[in-house]
Scaffold this motif. Structure first.
Motif, PDB file in Angstrom:
ATOM      1  N   GLU A  24       0.803  -1.221   0.000  1.00 11.32           N
ATOM      2  CA  GLU A  24       0.000   0.000   0.000  1.00 11.32           C
ATOM      3  C   GLU A  24       0.837   1.273   0.000  1.00 11.32           C
ATOM      4  N   GLU A  25       2.095   1.189   0.472  1.00 12.59           N
ATOM      5  CA  GLU A  25       2.949   2.386   0.482  1.00 12.59           C
ATOM      6  C   GLU A  25       3.432   2.752  -0.911  1.00 12.59           C
ATOM      7  N   HIS A  26       3.391   1.799  -1.837  1.00 14.08           N
ATOM      8  CA  HIS A  26       4.042   2.017  -3.130  1.00 14.08           C
ATOM      9  C   HIS A  26       3.075   1.994  -4.305  1.00 14.08           C
ATOM     10  N   ILE A  27       1.817   1.737  -4.040  1.00  8.52           N
ATOM     11  CA  ILE A  27       0.832   1.656  -5.127  1.00  8.52           C
ATOM     12  C   ILE A  27       0.002   2.938  -5.111  1.00  8.52           C
ATOM     13  N   THR A  28      -0.090   3.595  -6.265  1.00 10.49           N
ATOM     14  CA  THR A  28      -0.932   4.801  -6.326  1.00 10.49           C
ATOM     15  C   THR A  28      -2.393   4.390  -6.453  1.00 10.49           C
ATOM     16  N   CYS A  29      -3.266   5.331  -6.104  1.00  5.53           N
ATOM     17  CA  CYS A  29      -4.704   5.072  -6.216  1.00  5.53           C
ATOM     18  C   CYS A  29      -5.091   4.737  -7.649  1.00  5.53           C
ATOM     19  N   GLU A  69      31.722  15.234  -6.757  1.00  6.30           N
ATOM     20  CA  GLU A  69      30.882  14.365  -7.590  1.00  6.30           C
ATOM     21  C   GLU A  69      31.624  13.905  -8.854  1.00  6.30           C
ATOM     22  N   HIS A 107      20.674  20.104   6.373  1.00  7.89           N
ATOM     23  CA  HIS A 107      20.470  19.707   4.979  1.00  7.89           C
ATOM     24  C   HIS A 107      20.870  20.817   4.012  1.00  7.89           C
ATOM     25  N   LYS A 165      22.251  23.100   1.145  1.00  9.30           N
ATOM     26  CA  LYS A 165      22.628  22.890  -0.257  1.00  9.30           C
ATOM     27  C   LYS A 165      23.867  23.715  -0.561  1.00  9.30           C
ATOM     28  N   SER A 195      10.969  24.624  -3.369  1.00 12.17           N
ATOM     29  CA  SER A 195      11.888  23.666  -3.992  1.00 12.17           C
ATOM     30  C   SER A 195      12.317  22.532  -3.063  1.00 12.17           C
ATOM     31  N   ARG A 234      12.154  21.579   9.091  1.00 14.71           N
ATOM     32  CA  ARG A 234      13.374  21.748   8.293  1.00 14.71           C
ATOM     33  C   ARG A 234      13.220  22.851   7.256  1.00 14.71           C
ATOM     34  N   HIS A 247      -0.798  10.398  -7.857  1.00 18.15           N
ATOM     35  CA  HIS A 247       0.312  10.756  -6.970  1.00 18.15           C
ATOM     36  C   HIS A 247       0.063  10.387  -5.508  1.00 18.15           C
ATOM     37  N   ILE A 248      -1.091   9.845  -5.215  1.00 16.84           N
ATOM     38  CA  ILE A 248      -1.422   9.489  -3.830  1.00 16.84           C
ATOM     39  C   ILE A 248      -1.312   7.975  -3.676  1.00 16.84           C
ATOM     40  N   THR A 249      -0.549   7.531  -2.676  1.00 14.27           N
ATOM     41  CA  THR A 249      -0.456   6.085  -2.452  1.00 14.27           C
ATOM     42  C   THR A 249      -1.700   5.612  -1.693  1.00 14.27           C
ATOM     43  N   ALA A 256      24.642  25.005 -12.631  1.00 16.90           N
ATOM     44  CA  ALA A 256      23.442  24.166 -12.639  1.00 16.90           C
ATOM     45  C   ALA A 256      23.314  23.436 -11.304  1.00 16.90           C
ATOM     46  N   LYS A 264      21.965  20.162 -10.902  1.00 16.66           N
ATOM     47  CA  LYS A 264      22.297  18.734 -11.040  1.00 16.66           C
ATOM     48  C   LYS A 264      21.870  18.267 -12.424  1.00 16.66           C
TER      49      LYS A 264
END
Lengths: 353, 353
Positions: free
Chosen positions: A93-98, A167, A194, A196, B34, B54, B95-97, B175, B177
């Motif tokens: 259910e976490e990975h399947i979209t509606c 990188e 975090h 950038k 972003s 965050r 887009h909704i699981t 840029a 990435k």
């Protein structure tokens, strides 16, 4: 026992006859496939890997332990290979979209579709020898980059320049790509966990935090080092650095198999709280690393499960003083029968450059 | 009219009172945010942007036209800011699981949750001036990289080395990435449209295909050039190159606003089919480019909608001969009132290096 057999053994307790995997990191774990479109059906006597024609050759070379079906326009062309009788089909259910759920109900109308919680993420916590070798390979590239970078960093280059240098060496040294967006943060900006990288010059006599990692043969690395750019580290910085380092090394030294993530987190947090910096350490001590750079287990206040041998995770305490700067030191480690083996080889003494 | 107002104007036809956006590219488009965690509620008299601590500072700096709510542990803390009466809440089914849908039903039990098809992706097709400027900025970095790379390529370097040199310059030139995994493919490997760079030496007298792009201020670029490494291009290669170039330039020259994606695709495909290579051009002529490097519209056999002014898309025919090699030439263009403006400035003559 193969990874697919382990999943097969769990179907009954999930209350399903068949399971459909759609999450690519899980599919990579179960079959070895590294492409960007795949589905995997697993049942008692079925292992059906499904992808499209772009991946026909690649799947033949990569996919272990499963029959391969290549569709031409619609994934549900594979229906002909599925059992005909009415079965309970579990989906994560976490990975399947509606919208995909709706399509499943339409296209596999003979099946009873059952939402289950991703059963594979738990299997992925404890790594086998082959996985640990790949993670060591990834981390050794990260260490090699850090060694070279120490010769390159100088005041006047920008954070973005330095991130580019880091990188650049990933691919040069055989890695596939960064495992997350490289963090290069200097001065007060290092107080943002975090941050950038910016088009901003790294000053002389300032703190510089670098957090980066890369994929190698499908497995991630993750490391943070904080250095002083200049000859005269600020006294407060030295005190913070020493505190973070003591917290980090104590957690690595005292962690034992069977401790929970919360208990391991607590070892480091006690050191930082004891030094009076508790409110400046807001994040978790660490997280699991493998096919994904952030995966189970949680090494944090919410980590209630015991950390067992084979578990690969980060140990990364930090202290962040708004307006002043931050220090984080992060190793990648694997739990063994006796304690943790440290996979990171970069030094942790306070480096001045 | 703001982008949020455009969405607001569509709620009635969707049959909902409120809409919850969860898809980050759409949230970036609608608000400018972003970061990596956000939710956006839009109603007739409501624009509520929701994120975690965050992103407290960052959202203040970035988010346009919406009230900001920062939650501490659970996104549904924002419920206090939502209308109290029973309303129909639309959510984008792509887009909704399933698990998030279940949580929504539990946590917003006063609302009627309605699955709708993503209404924002259509708005994103036609770019405004600011968006086109950002895409031009992204593409100008890509062009600059190509110019430098021509001086660097030589037989004996590996595909991976060359990919590293390309991506290194992205961050160096400002840029954020890569917009997708850089493709560097030499010799017969160039016949795979989605080839990954290998640890394999680029030979003398061989074809070399490079497909890359980068993000700049949140917008993507995308370009392909194919060159000959050596002094004596194979005769068949020259013929294929010439065919692809004629197809590419004809599509750019003859495309007009209001043509469908299918009609534009047909212009190039006719040239390739006329030269007898039809079966070696298996993919679409192009795709939309913006906040995502692959977005609407489809410039392909299935592109049924008219391509209107402001639409940014790629024109990238290719011919791929298995075992021999491939040629693809790709520009980024924007549809205007009269035809397409080409945003890519790299040359298309057959380059020998």
């Amino acid at each position: 026992m193969s990874k697919l057999d382990a999943l097969r053994g769990k179907l009954e307790s999930l209350g399903v006859d068949l399971y459909l995997e759609v999450y690519l990191p899980n599919i990579r774990y179960l079959t070895g496939f590294s492409g960007s479109n795949a589905f995997l059906f697993v049942g008692d006597s079925l292992s059906l890997f499904v992808s499209d024609s772009r991946y026909e050759e690649q799947s033949k070379g990569e996919v272990r332990d499963a029959e391969i079906f290549i569709y031409s326009t619609d994934v549900f062309e594979c229906k002909e290979r599925l059992p005909k009788k009415r079965l309970r089909l579990g989906i994560p259910e976490e990975h399947i979209t509606c919208s995909f759920y709706k399509r499943l109900q339409e296209k596999l109308e003979d099946f009873e579709i059952v939402l289950v919680s991703d059963p594979v993420k738990e299997f992925r916590i404890r790594k086998d020898e082959d996985e640990i070798e790949k993670i060591k390979g990834a981390q050794s590239i990260t260490d090699r980059i850090f060694t070279e970078i120490l010769d390159i960093v100088e005041p006047g280059m920008t954070e973005l320049d330095l991130a580019a240098e880091i990188e650049y060496r990933m691919k040069k040294f055989g890695a596939e790509k960064p495992s997350f967006e490289t963090i290069v943060a200097s001065g007060p900006h290092s107080a943002l966990p975090h941050a950038k990288p910016r088009d901003v010059v790294i000053e002389n006599e300032t703190v510089l935090l670098m957090d980066f990692g890369n994929y190698y043969r499908g497995y991630a690395s993750d490391m943070t080092r904080t250095v002083w750019v200049g000859k005269n580290p600020d006294r407060e910085f030295v005190k913070i650095y020493d505190t973070v380092r003591r917290a980090q090394e104590k957690a690595e030294k005292e962690a034992r198999p069977g401790m929970t993530g919360e208990e391991i987190d607590r070892i480091a947090r006690d050191v930082i709280e004891g030094a009076g910096y508790g409110r400046y350490f807001g994040h978790s001590l660490g997280h699991g690393v493998g096919i994904e750079v952030h995966e189970l287990p949680r090494i944090s206040k919410t980590g209630k499960d015991p950390v067992l041998p084979g578990t690969v995770f980060t140990v990364e305490p930090g202290i962040y003083i708004p307006g002043f700067g931050g220090v984080r030191i992060e190793d990648l480690v694997v739990m063994t029968d006796h304690g943790v083996e440290i996979l990171t080889e970069s030094p942790k003494n306070l480096i001045k450059i």
